[in-house]
Design an enzyme around this catalytic site. Structure first.
Site, short mmCIF file in Angstrom:
data_model
loop_
_atom_site.label_atom_id
_atom_site.label_comp_id
_atom_site.label_asym_id
_atom_site.label_seq_id
_atom_site.Cartn_x
_atom_site.Cartn_y
_atom_site.Cartn_z
N ASP A 30 0.87 -1.19 0.00
CA ASP A 30 0.00 0.00 0.00
C ASP A 30 0.91 1.24 0.00
OD1 ASP A 30 -3.22 0.45 1.34
OD2 ASP A 30 -1.86 2.14 0.96
N LEU A 32 0.05 4.11 1.13
CA LEU A 32 -0.39 4.93 2.27
C LEU A 32 -0.77 6.35 1.84
CD1 LEU A 32 1.84 3.85 5.30
CD2 LEU A 32 -0.37 2.97 4.56
N PHE A 77 -6.97 -4.30 -4.36
CA PHE A 77 -7.87 -3.18 -4.00
C PHE A 77 -7.30 -1.83 -4.42
CE2 PHE A 77 -8.84 -6.41 -0.80
CZ PHE A 77 -10.22 -6.37 -0.72
N SER A 81 -10.88 5.99 -6.08
CA SER A 81 -12.29 5.58 -6.22
C SER A 81 -13.31 6.71 -6.08
CB SER A 81 -12.60 4.49 -5.20
OG SER A 81 -12.47 5.01 -3.89
N ASN A 96 -3.05 5.89 -12.58
CA ASN A 96 -2.93 5.09 -11.35
C ASN A 96 -3.65 3.75 -11.46
OD1 ASN A 96 -2.21 5.16 -8.31
ND2 ASN A 96 -4.33 4.48 -8.37
N TYR A 145 -13.83 7.00 -13.50
CA TYR A 145 -13.59 5.97 -12.48
C TYR A 145 -14.14 4.62 -12.95
CZ TYR A 145 -14.63 3.12 -8.40
OH TYR A 145 -14.75 2.06 -7.54
N LYS A 149 -12.20 0.86 -14.11
CA LYS A 149 -12.50 -0.47 -13.57
C LYS A 149 -12.93 -1.43 -14.67
CE LYS A 149 -11.75 0.26 -9.13
NZ LYS A 149 -10.97 -0.56 -8.21
N PHE A 173 -21.54 -2.96 -4.55
CA PHE A 173 -22.52 -1.89 -4.47
C PHE A 173 -22.05 -0.96 -3.33
CE2 PHE A 173 -25.68 -2.64 -7.80
CZ PHE A 173 -25.00 -3.67 -8.42
N HIS A 193 -18.77 9.66 1.60
CA HIS A 193 -19.83 8.65 1.65
C HIS A 193 -20.93 8.98 2.65
CE1 HIS A 193 -16.54 6.39 -0.33
NE2 HIS A 193 -17.55 6.13 -1.13
N1 UDP Z 1 -25.26 11.32 -0.28
C1 UDP Z 1 -25.79 12.45 0.34
N2 UDP Z 1 -24.95 13.19 1.12
C2 UDP Z 1 -23.63 12.88 1.34
C3 UDP Z 1 -23.11 11.71 0.72
C4 UDP Z 1 -23.96 10.95 -0.09
O1 UDP Z 1 -26.97 12.78 0.16
O2 UDP Z 1 -22.93 13.60 2.07
C5 UDP Z 1 -26.14 10.49 -1.12
C6 UDP Z 1 -25.67 10.37 -2.57
O3 UDP Z 1 -26.20 11.42 -3.34
C7 UDP Z 1 -26.20 9.00 -2.97
C8 UDP Z 1 -26.17 8.19 -1.66
O4 UDP Z 1 -26.10 9.17 -0.61
O5 UDP Z 1 -27.54 9.11 -3.37
C9 UDP Z 1 -24.96 7.27 -1.54
O6 UDP Z 1 -23.79 8.00 -1.83
P1 UDP Z 1 -22.33 7.48 -1.52
O7 UDP Z 1 -21.37 8.58 -1.92
O8 UDP Z 1 -22.25 7.01 -0.11
O9 UDP Z 1 -22.14 6.21 -2.44
P2 UDP Z 1 -22.32 6.03 -4.04
O10 UDP Z 1 -23.71 5.50 -4.24
O11 UDP Z 1 -22.07 7.36 -4.70
O12 UDP Z 1 -21.29 5.01 -4.37
#
Ligand code: UDP
Length: 326
Positions: A30, A32, A77, A81, A96, A145, A149, A173, A193
């Site tokens: 990794d 880091l 991994f 992302s 990358n 992205y 992949k 997912f 996220h």
């Molecule tokens: N989302 C949100 N606010 C945030 C982060 C995410 O409303 O601060 C929403 C985003 O628009 C999506 C869902 O949460 O509909 C999941 O987003 P995330 O980035 O966790 O994962 P993704 O589906 O993009 O891989």
């Protein structure tokens, strides 16, 4: 020995923990840049872990790992992302993710290592044409992205045909939750996220809900939240599949169910036991309304069945946030 690239990152670290708990010898490679030394330090408590700091963009660094260690299989991994970042800086992503993987695969071929499990993504499907999404759904990524992949998946197909390199591509997912002992979890800087952003929200840092006008039951996006320890288990099953002589294959990893952003928010408030400050914001570019996996193929062929629900994932994520202030 099993080589795990990106093993200091979120999903990689959960696999490393699970492998060590099974008594496997593991090498983490990794850079880091996104992973954390603290995560490596914690992982060393679980078993025989060797850590090598290095970057896949440097062929000599990854060759060196194969040169001095007897590696049987690889779980890959390492990679960038973030969808939004990939749109503004595709060069960084192609260089990358794709070039780094080519170096890894070339080192594998040179040293006769022919088994790899690869972190792919639901983003390779692009805008869903039907739901839930099975593995026959067309792959038309809508951002760099996802393109990186998908390119790697295609490279792996060609390397199998020409060189007999067997791969299992796992299309994740929405990974969620933390380890059951709360010692490792989701740690991205900046955090993009949903679940950690809701849990981290406070007065000065409100949770931003990206859109409440989607064509869904409550107007917010629906995603398939798959527990990170369940994900780790799928990698172990994929390694077993390859060790038993399994052919190159690819699987969706999800739960067959979806939850809306509002539902996730409500569970987070209940688990935190307080009102979380929220701000309704415009839609985020590139977010499909609904993304749900059909995981039948992984059930049948890998004998993988996810066991932990969203409530559990949020509970562990909350415990991790509480005890690991960063
Ligand atoms: N989302 C949100 N606010 C945030 C982060 C995410 O409303 O601060 C929403 C985003 O628009 C999506 C869902 O949460 O509909 C999941 O987003 P995330 O980035 O966790 O994962 P993704 O589906 O993009 O891989």
């Amino acid at each position: 020995m099993i080589l795990v690239t990106g093993g200091a990152g979120y999903i990689g670290s959960h696999l490393v923990k699970a492998l060590l708990e099974k008594g496997e010898n593991v090498i983490v490679f990794d850079s880091l840049e996104l992973g954390h030394q603290e995560t490596i330090n914690v992982l060393k408590d679980y078993g025989n872990l060797k850590f090598i700091k290095g970057n896949l963009k440097n062929l000599d660094e990854i060759r060196g790992v194969f040169l001095v260690n007897k590696i049987n299989s690889v779980v890959h991994f390492a990679g960038y992302s973030q969808v939004a970042e990939s749109v503004v800086n595709p060069q960084k992503y192609y260089y990358n993710n794709v070039y780094g993987t080519l170096n890894l695969l070339n080192a594998m071929l040179e040293f006769g290592v022919k088994k790899i499990v690869f972190s792919s993504t639901a983003a390779t499907y692009g805008e869903p044409q039907y739901s839930p999404i099975d593995e026959n759904h067309p792959q038309n990524p809508i951002n760099p992205y996802g393109n990186t992949k998908l390119m790697i998946e295609k490279i792996m197909d060609d390397y199998d045909k020409a060189y007999g390199l067997k791969s299992v591509r796992l299309r994740y997912f929405n990974a969620s939750g933390a380890s059951s002992d709360s010692r490792i979890g989701e740690w991205h800087e900046p955090e993009t996220h949903l679940i950690p952003n809701i849990l981290k929200a406070e007065k000065e840092r409100t949770f931003k809900m990206f859109g409440n006008d989607y064509d869904t039951k409550d107007g917010t996006c629906i995603r398939d939240y798959i527990n990170v320890e369940d994900l780790a288990e799928a990698h172990i099953k994929a390694l077993e599949y390859l060790n038993l002589g399994g052919e190159t294959n690819y699987f969706n990893l999800g739960t067959n169910t979806g939850n809306s952003v509002k539902e996730v928010f409500t569970i987070c408030e209940r688990i935190k036991g307080e009102n979380i400050p929220i701000e309704i914001c415009p839609r985020r570019a590139g977010d499909p309304a609904v993304l749900i996996a059909d995981n039948t193929k992984a059930n049948k062929i890998l004998h993988w069945i996810p066991e932990k629900d969203l409530e559990y994932s949020i509970k562990t994520a909350y415990e991790y946030e509480k005890f690991n202030l960063h």
